[in-house]
Structures are given as structure tokens and as C-alpha cells.
Design a protein around this motif. Structure first.
Motif, mmCIF file in Angstrom:
data_model
loop_
_atom_site.group_PDB
_atom_site.id
_atom_site.type_symbol
_atom_site.label_atom_id
_atom_site.label_comp_id
_atom_site.label_asym_id
_atom_site.label_seq_id
_atom_site.Cartn_x
_atom_site.Cartn_y
_atom_site.Cartn_z
ATOM 1 N N VAL A 1 53.436 26.904 30.696
ATOM 2 C CA VAL A 1 54.667 26.223 31.080
ATOM 3 C C VAL A 1 55.119 25.227 30.018
ATOM 4 C CG1 VAL A 1 55.726 24.733 32.823
ATOM 5 C CG2 VAL A 1 54.118 26.511 33.518
ATOM 6 N N GLU A 2 54.174 24.658 29.293
ATOM 7 C CA GLU A 2 54.487 23.528 28.417
ATOM 8 C C GLU A 2 54.468 23.874 26.931
ATOM 9 O OE1 GLU A 2 51.715 20.538 29.729
ATOM 10 O OE2 GLU A 2 52.313 20.856 31.809
ATOM 11 N N MET A 3 54.491 25.156 26.598
ATOM 12 C CA MET A 3 54.456 25.545 25.188
ATOM 13 C C MET A 3 55.634 24.950 24.418
ATOM 14 S SD MET A 3 51.738 27.303 24.441
ATOM 15 C CE MET A 3 52.149 28.213 22.951
ATOM 16 N N ASN A 4 56.826 25.009 25.003
ATOM 17 C CA ASN A 4 58.013 24.533 24.285
ATOM 18 C C ASN A 4 58.042 23.019 24.170
ATOM 19 O OD1 ASN A 4 59.690 26.764 23.348
ATOM 20 N ND2 ASN A 4 59.865 27.339 25.501
ATOM 21 N N VAL A 5 57.775 22.313 25.279
ATOM 22 C CA VAL A 5 57.862 20.849 25.214
ATOM 23 C C VAL A 5 56.757 20.277 24.327
ATOM 24 C CG1 VAL A 5 56.459 20.334 27.285
ATOM 25 C CG2 VAL A 5 58.277 18.768 26.573
ATOM 26 N N ASN A 6 55.564 20.864 24.370
ATOM 27 C CA ASN A 6 54.492 20.403 23.483
ATOM 28 C C ASN A 6 54.831 20.679 22.018
ATOM 29 O OD1 ASN A 6 52.826 19.340 25.462
ATOM 30 N ND2 ASN A 6 51.753 21.266 25.807
ATOM 31 N N GLY A 7 55.460 21.827 21.772
ATOM 32 C CA GLY A 7 55.878 22.144 20.403
ATOM 33 C C GLY A 7 56.938 21.192 19.895
ATOM 34 N N MET A 8 57.867 20.826 20.764
ATOM 35 C CA MET A 8 58.891 19.843 20.379
ATOM 36 C C MET A 8 58.250 18.502 20.050
ATOM 37 S SD MET A 8 61.801 20.542 23.253
ATOM 38 C CE MET A 8 62.276 22.210 23.696
ATOM 39 N N GLN A 9 57.244 18.132 20.850
ATOM 40 C CA GLN A 9 56.565 16.865 20.606
ATOM 41 C C GLN A 9 55.844 16.880 19.254
ATOM 42 O OE1 GLN A 9 56.682 14.023 21.947
ATOM 43 N NE2 GLN A 9 54.917 12.978 21.043
ATOM 44 N N ILE A 10 55.212 18.006 18.920
ATOM 45 C CA ILE A 10 54.544 18.125 17.616
ATOM 46 C C ILE A 10 55.571 18.046 16.491
ATOM 47 C CG2 ILE A 10 53.235 19.702 16.123
ATOM 48 C CD1 ILE A 10 51.802 20.679 18.691
ATOM 49 N N TYR A 11 56.716 18.734 16.676
ATOM 50 C CA TYR A 11 57.795 18.651 15.688
ATOM 51 C C TYR A 11 58.238 17.201 15.513
ATOM 52 C CZ TYR A 11 62.474 18.954 13.687
ATOM 53 O OH TYR A 11 63.583 18.755 12.902
ATOM 54 N N ASN A 12 58.405 16.483 16.631
ATOM 55 C CA ASN A 12 58.815 15.077 16.562
ATOM 56 C C ASN A 12 57.795 14.235 15.800
ATOM 57 O OD1 ASN A 12 61.182 15.444 18.001
ATOM 58 N ND2 ASN A 12 60.302 14.846 19.962
ATOM 59 N N THR A 13 56.518 14.497 16.061
ATOM 60 C CA THR A 13 55.455 13.737 15.397
ATOM 61 C C THR A 13 55.499 13.949 13.885
ATOM 62 O OG1 THR A 13 54.044 13.921 17.353
ATOM 63 C CG2 THR A 13 52.957 13.373 15.276
ATOM 64 N N ILE A 14 55.686 15.212 13.484
ATOM 65 C CA ILE A 14 55.766 15.531 12.056
ATOM 66 C C ILE A 14 56.995 14.873 11.437
ATOM 67 C CG2 ILE A 14 56.101 17.406 10.387
ATOM 68 C CD1 ILE A 14 54.539 19.213 12.373
ATOM 69 N N ARG A 15 58.127 14.961 12.132
ATOM 70 C CA ARG A 15 59.372 14.378 11.620
ATOM 71 C C ARG A 15 59.243 12.867 11.458
ATOM 72 N NH1 ARG A 15 63.623 11.886 14.056
ATOM 73 N NH2 ARG A 15 65.491 11.762 12.764
ATOM 74 N N MET A 16 58.706 12.191 12.475
ATOM 75 C CA MET A 16 58.588 10.739 12.420
ATOM 76 C C MET A 16 57.629 10.313 11.301
ATOM 77 S SD MET A 16 60.829 9.893 14.588
ATOM 78 C CE MET A 16 60.609 8.098 14.553
ATOM 79 N N ALA A 17 56.559 11.089 11.087
ATOM 80 C CA ALA A 17 55.620 10.778 10.017
ATOM 81 C C ALA A 17 56.293 10.941 8.650
ATOM 82 C CB ALA A 17 54.391 11.682 10.112
ATOM 83 N N ASP A 18 57.111 11.987 8.532
ATOM 84 C CA ASP A 18 57.840 12.206 7.265
ATOM 85 C C ASP A 18 58.829 11.075 7.005
ATOM 86 O OD1 ASP A 18 56.465 14.529 6.819
ATOM 87 O OD2 ASP A 18 58.058 15.863 7.493
#
Length: 396
Positions: A372-389
Motif C-alpha cells: 500500500v505504501e510503495m508510492n508514499v515511501n518512495g516520495m519520502q525517499i525522493y524528498n530526503t535525497i532532494r533536501m540533502a542535495d
């Protein structure tokens, strides 16, 4: 008070999954409009704050909405038994133009801001103002995702001041929400981040691959899928998204969306279930029966959905077969997930597995605990990478 939220927002047809600063909230993706005061609760404020996401009561003023109304959102809309519950249109999917994703997103962000303010101060003042700036990642189905729909959906959040009044006990708190960044992905791409990475700069390596490893005698981690040609089958209530990816790139010319989802089976099952119980039961309420093995109507709901879900499974198989044929079977992995994949596994897995074996395609059926949470968890990982960059860029 002022807050900055980083939001991962998966507006599913059945369930809204949203993370604010890494905190996940899930609820039925519905709302109802109310025209009178609901009355005050006798419970103390700290108890109400702890359960605020299950009792979202807000008035939203935003230029992008068709009117200014007071809403009950999610659990509150269903549990308070409103006469008219609004949900996503699963027959004519135009998520980017509907008001529901905007209403429920703003309402959820607003109550999280109120909760955060209370947690920090241990008090709230009637009429106080909270300001929230938000960076958000969200997604649209492949069936409607293009340059125009992405831009339209993004701009419904950006460049506007959205004002939400949150009602709790005898207090009215105003939350002003501005979006500084909005990324609209094609559904399927966020799931890749969730499949390949663990969110801590490592490749994912947990029990998500357990069944896959047993079936194909491999000992894989997320890196295995980095350069695979993957056909995603994300089965929801309203649609089945068939997205073709290689690495982190989705190919729109090789992707498609079908207006086939479990919601249609649930609605069909609901007709007979409503007759048997002599109740008018919403699609979201039946979904709750199906998800909760301890609910007294769980077995009854399973009985009534069995035949309709077989029909949906056949339609989904035909859609996958057609897509694979169009792709000349140049696919390494068929990956199945989404909330509806859980209930459909017993009537679809074996058929798909036999078909995939015939053409040398590996079948990765995501376990129910992650589906159920594949998409929302993936978005969160994307956000983490973006914020770190962004942080590295600012420091540089």
C-alpha cells in the motif's frame, strides 16, 4: 508560529497516504460538507490533539476550490455518518481537476500544524495563526499524467495562499499554507525509490524480497533492479497503472493506465452486502470491512466480493497481457503492488506467474505489508535525497 513541512502525498482513490516531515498518516480519501456546528467534545484538549487526524473538521478558503465550505475529512466524514460523502470518481479519473485531493491535502497539513503547535507549546489560543510553508512531492496516474496535467495539478497548490480554519473543542485555529515547491511524478516512479533504496543511502535489503528470492533462488537487494526493465502493475481502487521503467526513468510511450480497479468490484459487492444488512454502505466502509479481519462484517464482505474480484482479476490480466505483447515481452520484471493487489493475489498470482514463466519474465509481487505504501515511501525517499542535495548546494 511558523513551520516548514516536507510532504510526501499519495492521494489514492481509496486511501490517502501522506507523510509530513516523515510522519505517516493514512485515512479514507473522502470528505463531507457540513452546514452547522458539530458541537463540542467533552474530552480534554490533549486527548483531542492526539486523535486530531481522525477528527478533521476544517473550513478551507482557497481560490483553486469551487467554494468555501466546512468539511469533515477522512475518518470523521465516515464515522459521523454524513448523508453525503464525496470520494474520487473511479469511473472518470481526472484527479488533477477534482477538488478532493486539494481539500484533503490542505486539511491534513493544517491539522498536523495544529498538532505540532500544541506539542511544542502544550497549549492553543483561540484565533491564533499558524503559518506553514510546504515542499511537496505527489503523483498522478500514468493514464492522465502528461505535461499539461502535471502543470495544472502543480499550480493548484503553488502561487496561492490557502487558509484553513481548524475547529477543535471550543477553539478555532487559522492555518495559512503556502507551497514553495511541488513535484508531480508519474505513479510508478516513486515506487522505484522504495524498491531500490532504504532511505539511508543504502540499497534496500529486507523481507520485501523474501518470496522473490525463494521463487528465483537469488539473494537480491535493491541494486538488482537498478537497470532492469520493469513493468509496474499498481492496482488501486480506480485504476491499474502499467508503467514501464528502466532505472529511475519512466517511458511514457511504453506506459499506460487502465480504468480498472478493485473499487468497481467493491461497489458491485456493496449492492448485495447493503441488501443483506439492510444498510446503505459506502465503498470506503466496505473497504474497512475487507481490511480488518476482526470486523464482524469481514467474512460477509469477503463472500460478496469474491465473484466481482474474479471479474476484475480477468480484466487486469488481459490488460497486462496486452501491454506485454505491445512491448514484445521485452520486460525483465513484472512488479505488482498497490492496495488492491492484496485482495487480488489469490485469484491473480498463479495466472500471472505461469504467463511470466512462459516468456522469461520474473514476477515480483510486493508483500501486503509494503504494497500500500510503495508510492508514499518512495516520495519520502525522493524528498530526503532532494533536501540533502539542497543542503549540500547551500553549504557549497
Amino acid at each position: 508560529m511558523e513551520f516548514h513541512f516536507v510532504v510526501a502525498n499519495d492521494n489514492g482513490n481509496s486511501e490517502h497516504k501522506i507523510m509530513t516531515n516523515g510522519i505517516l498518516h493514512k485515512q479514507p480519501n473522502v470528505y463531507s460538507i457540513i452546514h452547522s456546528d458539530q458541537g463540542q467534545s467533552d474530552e480534554p484538549l490533549d486527548v483531542l490533539i492526539a486523535n486530531i487526524h481522525k477528527n478533521i473538521d476544517v473550513r478551507i478558503e482557497s481560490k483553486v476550490l469551487s467554494g468555501t465550505y466546512r468539511y469533515l475529512i477522512g475518518h470523521a466524514a465516515i464515522e459521523r455518518n454524513q448523508a453525503q460523502i464525496y470520494n474520487m470518481n473511479i469511473q472518470n479519473i481526472k484527479k488533477h481537476t477534482e477538488d478532493l485531493p486539494v481539500i484533503n491535502t490542505l486539511g491534513t497539513i493544517a491539522v498536523e500544524a495544529v498538532k505540532k503547535a500544541y506539542d511544542e507549546k502544550k497549549t492553543l489560543t483561540n484565533g491564533e495563526l499558524i503559518k506553514v510553508t510546504t515542499d511537496m512531492t505527489t503523483a498522478l496516474p500514468a493514464s492522465i499524467h502528461n505535461v499539461e496535467s502535471e502543470e495544472y495539478f502543480k499550480n493548484r497548490f503553488l502561487n496561492h495562499l490557502h487558509e484553513v480554519k481548524v475547529y477543535i473543542k471550543d477553539l478555532t485555529i487559522t492555518v495559512q499554507i503556502e507551497f514553495s515547491f511541488v513535484k508531480v511524478m508519474k505513479e510508478g516512479v516513486p515506487a522505484l525509490f522504495s524498491l531500490i533504496e532504504d532511505g539511508n543511502n543504502n540499497y534496500r535489503n529486507d523481507d520485501i524480497f523474501e518470496e522473490f528470492n525463494k521463487e528465483y533462488k537469488n539473494n537480491v537487494d535493491g541494486s538488482y533492479f537498478l537497470n532492469k526493465r520493469i513493468l509496474h502493475c499498481d492496482i488501486g481502487d480506480g485504476s491499474t497503472e502499467l508503467v514501464y521503467t528502466t532505472g529511475y526513468s519512466a517511458d511514457p510511450l511504453k506506459s499506460a493506465g487502465e480504468k480498472i480497479g478493485l473499487g468497481q468490484a467493491i461497489e458491485n459487492a456493496g449492492v448485495n452486502l447493503s441488501k443483506e444488512l439492510n444498510l446503505d454502505i459506502s465503498r470506503q466502509k466496505i473497504s474497512e470491512y475487507l481490511k480488518n479481519p476482526n470486523h464482524k462484517f469481514h467474512q460477509l464482505a469477503l463472500k460478496h466480493i469474491y465473484q466481482p474480484k474474479q471479474e476484475i482479476a480477468r480484466k487486469i490480466f488481459n490488460a497486462i497481457e496486452n501491454r506485454l505483447q505491445t512491448l514484445a515481452f521485452e520486460v525483465d520484471v513484472l512488479m505488482v503492488y498497490g492496495g488492491a493487489s492484496i485482495l487480488l493475489k489469490d485469484v491473480l498470482y498463479d495466472t500471472l506467474k505461469n504467463y511470466c514463466d512462459k516468456y522469461g519474465i520474473e514476477l515480483l509481487w510486493i508483500p501486503s505489508k509494503y504494497a500500500v505504501e510503495m508510492n508514499v515511501n518512495g516520495m519520502q525517499i525522493y524528498n530526503t535525497i532532494r533536501m540533502a542535495d539542497l543542503q549540500m548546494s547551500n553549504e557549497g
